[in-house]
Design an enzyme around this catalytic site. Structure first.
Site, PDB file in Angstrom:
ATOM      1  N   GLY A 198      70.541 -74.822  29.928  1.00  0.00           N
ATOM      2  CA  GLY A 198      70.146 -73.850  28.912  1.00  0.00           C
ATOM      3  C   GLY A 198      69.584 -72.615  29.596  1.00  0.00           C
ATOM      4  O   GLY A 198      69.162 -72.680  30.757  1.00  0.00           O
ATOM      5  N   GLN A 228      64.734 -65.053  30.588  1.00  0.00           N
ATOM      6  CA  GLN A 228      64.819 -65.579  31.955  1.00  0.00           C
ATOM      7  C   GLN A 228      65.688 -64.699  32.855  1.00  0.00           C
ATOM      8  O   GLN A 228      65.681 -64.877  34.082  1.00  0.00           O
ATOM      9  CB  GLN A 228      65.359 -67.016  31.954  1.00  0.00           C
ATOM     10  CG  GLN A 228      64.401 -68.002  31.302  1.00  0.00           C
ATOM     11  CD  GLN A 228      64.932 -69.413  31.356  1.00  0.00           C
ATOM     12  OE1 GLN A 228      65.700 -69.818  30.500  1.00  0.00           O
ATOM     13  NE2 GLN A 228      64.558 -70.161  32.384  1.00  0.00           N
ATOM     14  N   CYS A 269      62.631 -76.261  34.576  1.00  0.00           N
ATOM     15  CA  CYS A 269      62.919 -74.916  34.079  1.00  0.00           C
ATOM     16  C   CYS A 269      63.423 -74.078  35.246  1.00  0.00           C
ATOM     17  O   CYS A 269      62.822 -74.092  36.323  1.00  0.00           O
ATOM     18  CB  CYS A 269      61.660 -74.294  33.480  1.00  0.00           C
ATOM     19  SG  CYS A 269      61.948 -72.664  32.770  1.00  0.00           S
ATOM     20  N   LEU A 270      64.507 -73.362  35.022  1.00  0.00           N
ATOM     21  CA  LEU A 270      65.079 -72.529  36.083  1.00  0.00           C
ATOM     22  C   LEU A 270      64.096 -71.457  36.543  1.00  0.00           C
ATOM     23  O   LEU A 270      64.211 -70.951  37.654  1.00  0.00           O
ATOM     24  CB  LEU A 270      66.383 -71.875  35.598  1.00  0.00           C
ATOM     25  CG  LEU A 270      67.539 -72.849  35.329  1.00  0.00           C
ATOM     26  CD1 LEU A 270      68.716 -72.121  34.700  1.00  0.00           C
ATOM     27  CD2 LEU A 270      67.970 -73.555  36.609  1.00  0.00           C
ATOM     28  N   HIS A 289      62.951 -76.245  24.002  1.00  0.00           N
ATOM     29  CA  HIS A 289      62.537 -75.617  25.262  1.00  0.00           C
ATOM     30  C   HIS A 289      62.945 -74.133  25.263  1.00  0.00           C
ATOM     31  O   HIS A 289      62.168 -73.262  25.670  1.00  0.00           O
ATOM     32  CB  HIS A 289      63.186 -76.391  26.421  1.00  0.00           C
ATOM     33  CG  HIS A 289      62.991 -75.822  27.793  1.00  0.00           C
ATOM     34  ND1 HIS A 289      62.305 -76.502  28.790  1.00  0.00           N
ATOM     35  CD2 HIS A 289      63.419 -74.661  28.372  1.00  0.00           C
ATOM     36  CE1 HIS A 289      62.313 -75.764  29.899  1.00  0.00           C
ATOM     37  NE2 HIS A 289      62.987 -74.636  29.676  1.00  0.00           N
ATOM     38  N   GLU A 290      64.164 -73.853  24.780  1.00  0.00           N
ATOM     39  CA  GLU A 290      64.663 -72.462  24.800  1.00  0.00           C
ATOM     40  C   GLU A 290      63.968 -71.597  23.744  1.00  0.00           C
ATOM     41  O   GLU A 290      63.642 -70.433  24.013  1.00  0.00           O
ATOM     42  CB  GLU A 290      66.183 -72.425  24.600  1.00  0.00           C
ATOM     43  CG  GLU A 290      67.007 -73.210  25.620  1.00  0.00           C
ATOM     44  CD  GLU A 290      66.673 -72.899  27.062  1.00  0.00           C
ATOM     45  OE1 GLU A 290      66.098 -71.829  27.340  1.00  0.00           O
ATOM     46  OE2 GLU A 290      66.971 -73.742  27.922  1.00  0.00           O
ATOM     47  N   HIS A 325      60.805 -70.408  25.006  1.00  0.00           N
ATOM     48  CA  HIS A 325      60.933 -69.240  25.889  1.00  0.00           C
ATOM     49  C   HIS A 325      60.896 -67.943  25.087  1.00  0.00           C
ATOM     50  O   HIS A 325      60.288 -66.957  25.506  1.00  0.00           O
ATOM     51  CB  HIS A 325      62.249 -69.282  26.674  1.00  0.00           C
ATOM     52  CG  HIS A 325      62.189 -70.048  27.959  1.00  0.00           C
ATOM     53  ND1 HIS A 325      61.292 -69.771  28.969  1.00  0.00           N
ATOM     54  CD2 HIS A 325      62.938 -71.082  28.423  1.00  0.00           C
ATOM     55  CE1 HIS A 325      61.497 -70.600  29.987  1.00  0.00           C
ATOM     56  NE2 HIS A 325      62.488 -71.413  29.682  1.00  0.00           N
TER      57      HIS A 325
HETATM   58  O1  GNR Z   1      68.351 -76.778  33.201  1.00  0.00           O
HETATM   59  C1  GNR Z   1      67.436 -77.143  32.474  1.00  0.00           C
HETATM   60  N1  GNR Z   1      67.228 -78.458  32.272  1.00  0.00           N
HETATM   61  C2  GNR Z   1      66.367 -78.962  31.309  1.00  0.00           C
HETATM   62  C3  GNR Z   1      66.047 -80.312  31.352  1.00  0.00           C
HETATM   63  C4  GNR Z   1      65.225 -80.878  30.418  1.00  0.00           C
HETATM   64  C5  GNR Z   1      64.719 -80.091  29.404  1.00  0.00           C
HETATM   65  C6  GNR Z   1      65.006 -78.739  29.348  1.00  0.00           C
HETATM   66  C7  GNR Z   1      65.838 -78.182  30.287  1.00  0.00           C
HETATM   67  S1  GNR Z   1      66.234 -76.499  30.180  1.00  0.00           S
HETATM   68  C8  GNR Z   1      66.547 -76.131  31.868  1.00  0.00           C
HETATM   69  C9  GNR Z   1      67.055 -74.729  32.014  1.00  0.00           C
HETATM   70  C10 GNR Z   1      65.985 -73.749  31.577  1.00  0.00           C
HETATM   71  O2  GNR Z   1      65.029 -73.448  32.228  1.00  0.00           O
HETATM   72  N2  GNR Z   1      66.109 -73.248  30.363  1.00  0.00           N
HETATM   73  O3  GNR Z   1      65.166 -72.427  29.870  1.00  0.00           O
HETATM   74 NI    NI Z   2      63.313 -72.938  30.882  1.00  0.00          NI
END
Ligand code: GNR
Ligand code: NI
Length: 172
Positions: free
Chosen positions: A46, A51, A96-97, A138-139, A142
């Protein structure tokens, strides 16, 4: 195909409340295409626009891990809104990236409903379960300046931040 630089500092951009997209035009679609390339390259499942430094309410997702080229399932969410969450909770180890090297278990609603505009600007509603439910939450976090580490205990966050700072000092 353009791979955009991912913001990897827990700075102002990642703490911004992102602005709704007014119209889904070719510029928005180009950004989403580039975000998707960036996400697959990372690799991640995601990516929110903030980001890559763009504080607009845009998310791309593909929750099929290690997908072959022909089984990719890219999803695009513009102005996503979570309209319902289940009482049932689920725990996933999140990363999270933008906070590389940090992984922690996060408990969130197991299922949710999300409304959004799709790639063509059409209004959609989706019922999300399993990893998709976790990932979209999660997104959407953000887009509201919230990071997954905000959901863990102060103690764990303190340890995670120390590790994050150490990793960052080693790679910069
Ligand atoms: O790549 C991602 N893996 C992930 C694993 C578990 C829960 C959420 C994520 S999102 C993350 C990529 C990211 O930072 N998206 O904002
Ligand atoms: Ni993230």
């Amino acid at each position: 195909m353009t791979i955009l630089p991912i913001v990897k500092h827990i700075n102002d951009v990642l703490r911004t409340i992102c602005a709704p997209v007014a119209t889904v035009d070719d510029a928005v679609r180009k950004l989403m295409d580039d975000m998707l390339d960036t996400m697959y390259d990372a690799p991640g499942i995601g990516l929110a626009a903030c980001q890559v430094g763009i504080t607009q309410r845009i998310v791309v997702l593909d929750c099929i891990r290690d997908a072959e080229e022909d089984e990719k399932q890219p999803m695009f969410f513009i102005n996503p809104e979570i309209t319902w969450v289940s009482e049932e909770q689920a725990e996933y180890e999140e990363g999270c990236l933008s906070i590389p090297g940090i992984y922690e278990n996060v408990t969130r609603p197991a299922e949710c409903k999300v409304t959004f505009l799709d790639y063509n600007g059409q209004a959609q509603e989706m019922h999300c379960t399993e990893l998709l439910a976790t990932c979209i939450q999660h997104e959407v976090d953000h887009l509201n300046g919230v990071l997954f580490i905000d959901h863990i205990s102060r103690l764990k966050r303190g340890i995670a931040m120390k590790k994050y700072k150490k990793l960052k000092s080693e790679t910069m």
